[in-house]
Design an enzyme around this catalytic site. Sequence first.
Site, PDB file in Angstrom:
ATOM      1  N   HIS A 115      54.644  10.789  18.637  1.00 35.85           N
ATOM      2  CA  HIS A 115      55.257   9.572  18.104  1.00 35.85           C
ATOM      3  C   HIS A 115      56.339   9.972  17.085  1.00 35.85           C
ATOM      4  CE1 HIS A 115      54.802   5.301  16.379  1.00 35.85           C
ATOM      5  NE2 HIS A 115      55.587   5.301  17.453  1.00 35.85           N
ATOM      6  N   ARG A 149      46.557  13.869  26.233  1.00 40.92           N
ATOM      7  CA  ARG A 149      45.453  12.991  25.781  1.00 40.92           C
ATOM      8  C   ARG A 149      44.263  13.073  26.732  1.00 40.92           C
ATOM      9  NH1 ARG A 149      48.773   7.701  24.391  1.00 40.92           N
ATOM     10  NH2 ARG A 149      47.246   6.719  25.748  1.00 40.92           N
ATOM     11  N   THR A 174      43.952   9.867  16.518  1.00 45.68           N
ATOM     12  CA  THR A 174      45.250   9.904  17.187  1.00 45.68           C
ATOM     13  C   THR A 174      45.617  11.351  17.446  1.00 45.68           C
ATOM     14  OG1 THR A 174      47.637   9.492  17.017  1.00 45.68           O
ATOM     15  CG2 THR A 174      46.457   9.749  14.936  1.00 45.68           C
ATOM     16  N   ILE A 175      46.206  11.595  18.611  1.00 43.12           N
ATOM     17  CA  ILE A 175      46.616  12.989  18.889  1.00 43.12           C
ATOM     18  C   ILE A 175      47.812  13.355  18.015  1.00 43.12           C
ATOM     19  CG2 ILE A 175      45.801  12.953  21.307  1.00 43.12           C
ATOM     20  CD1 ILE A 175      48.847  12.865  22.084  1.00 43.12           C
ATOM     21  N   ASP A 176      48.438  12.337  17.368  1.00 43.00           N
ATOM     22  CA  ASP A 176      49.656  12.599  16.581  1.00 43.00           C
ATOM     23  C   ASP A 176      49.370  13.215  15.221  1.00 43.00           C
ATOM     24  OD1 ASP A 176      50.862   9.317  17.609  1.00 43.00           O
ATOM     25  OD2 ASP A 176      50.738  11.224  18.689  1.00 43.00           O
ATOM     26  N   ASP A 182      46.368  -4.276  21.763  1.00 36.23           N
ATOM     27  CA  ASP A 182      46.480  -5.697  21.385  1.00 36.23           C
ATOM     28  C   ASP A 182      46.165  -5.919  19.910  1.00 36.23           C
ATOM     29  OD1 ASP A 182      47.151  -6.330  23.954  1.00 36.23           O
ATOM     30  OD2 ASP A 182      45.121  -6.790  24.580  1.00 36.23           O
ATOM     31  N   GLY A 230      46.166   4.316  21.456  1.00 35.42           N
ATOM     32  CA  GLY A 230      46.162   5.322  22.529  1.00 35.42           C
ATOM     33  C   GLY A 230      44.796   6.008  22.598  1.00 35.42           C
ATOM     34  N   GLY A 237      48.360   1.860  13.907  1.00 35.89           N
ATOM     35  CA  GLY A 237      48.351   0.432  14.240  1.00 35.89           C
ATOM     36  C   GLY A 237      46.958  -0.179  14.091  1.00 35.89           C
TER      37      GLY A 237
HETATM   38  O1  F6P Z   1      49.842   7.620  19.537  1.00 29.73           O
HETATM   39  C1  F6P Z   1      49.474   8.483  20.555  1.00 29.73           C
HETATM   40  C2  F6P Z   1      50.547   8.519  21.607  1.00 29.73           C
HETATM   41  O2  F6P Z   1      50.164   9.395  22.626  1.00 29.73           O
HETATM   42  C3  F6P Z   1      51.904   8.945  21.070  1.00 29.73           C
HETATM   43  O3  F6P Z   1      51.993  10.343  20.893  1.00 29.73           O
HETATM   44  C4  F6P Z   1      52.799   8.410  22.161  1.00 29.73           C
HETATM   45  O4  F6P Z   1      54.117   8.199  21.698  1.00 29.73           O
HETATM   46  C5  F6P Z   1      52.117   7.075  22.489  1.00 29.73           C
HETATM   47  O5  F6P Z   1      50.743   7.229  22.163  1.00 29.73           O
HETATM   48  C6  F6P Z   1      52.231   6.677  23.942  1.00 29.73           C
HETATM   49  O6  F6P Z   1      51.676   5.366  24.032  1.00 29.73           O
HETATM   50  P1  F6P Z   1      51.170   4.759  25.436  1.00 29.73           P
HETATM   51  O7  F6P Z   1      49.967   5.554  25.863  1.00 29.73           O
HETATM   52  O8  F6P Z   1      50.817   3.329  25.087  1.00 29.73           O
HETATM   53  O9  F6P Z   1      52.308   4.897  26.383  1.00 29.73           O
END
Ligand code: F6P
Length: 373
Positions: free
Chosen positions: A179, A300, A133-135, A75, A12, A112
């Site tokens: 997440h 984000r 990661t924002i998480d 990917d 992300g 990941g």
């Molecule tokens: O890992 C960062 C994140 O924003 C999570 O908080 C969220 O669940 C996920 O990515 C969303 O993924 P995508 O942008 O692929 O929908």
Amino acid sequence: MAKSIGILTAGGDSPGLNAAIRAVGKTATDSFGMQVIGFRDGFRGLVENRTVRLDETALSGILTVGGTLLGTSRDKPHRMPMGDKVLDMTDAIVDTYQKHHLDVLVCLGGGGTHKNAFRLLQKGLNIITLPKTIDNDLAMTDSTIGFDTALGIATEAIDRLHSTAHSHHRIVVVGVMGHNAGWLALGAGIAGGANVILIPEIPYDIKKVADAIRQRLRSGKSFSIVAVAEGALPKEEARATQAAVEAKEKAKTKEEKKKVKAQLDKLKTQQTDNTLNFSKQLENLTGLESRVTILGHLQRGGTPSAIDRLLATQLGTTCTALIDEENYGVMTALRGKHVEPVRLEEVVGKRKTVPLDHPWIETALKVGISLGN
Ligand code: F6P
């Protein structure tokens, strides 16, 4: 011979990625005379050899820009969608790395990305990672690029939602990303003055949530803000999910794995529907109107906060120093005020969730916030 650095962003996107790319690029060229090649859209850019030269012009003016100038993707090298197939493209990546005579591949990403980078390390590539990661759920680092900005965005959103909740005497349920960790919801919930905060680490009982809201009603507060982490689950679902995760770990045959994955996917889909359903149930239990706001990818977006710019620059400058020392196979980790290399083996496959004795949990309880249990 001047070193050659490959760099990519994967997973992300998050505010601060460009600040980190700039820090790596500027110090690599200005301090160490290295060259820096960016690969587009995560690991896919290595497979397809899609590059961008990160020279002074490319790096100028990007400190404050959100997202990633390189593009990103989720990917995986060993399971890369190629047309209508999914193929192991690891060898193609190793080939590109060698063709460019890279000395190191710098990967900016979350959980990941770290798993994928570690696989490439095991294939003999020199790897250094930066935690993004924002998480904020990466192990062995106090924080990750993007978390502070997302915390500010979610906090400001909760601030704004107080106005309508108060004016309409409503419950407002705010869906927060993160997440399977509760850092964002817990931090923004406390900072934004939420009355209830639900996080994955503490499976909740909706009756306890309704009790807290009714308690506020009795004390004359006719509105409530409920911050819900996207991974938060009611107790019964948490048990079902735990059982499915354990079954997945035990699954041996392809059939068993497929069955359990379908079960987990179904539980995950329910989560999004659940926020709406959860809000409806709260209406029925409390007699108050309830509305839902899912913050989603707003968290984000946009320019990184000062803290994220500082973190990204600290991580990026440490990264190039480690390259100069040829200290590979590590993640640049924030430990207190310092950035230290941590072996990738200590990071990969581990998720940093909110410990139940974390000071933020204690703070939330002390200030009267219900955690739904
Ligand atoms: O890992 C960062 C994140 O924003 C999570 O908080 C969220 O669940 C996920 O990515 C969303 O993924 P995508 O942008 O692929 O929908």
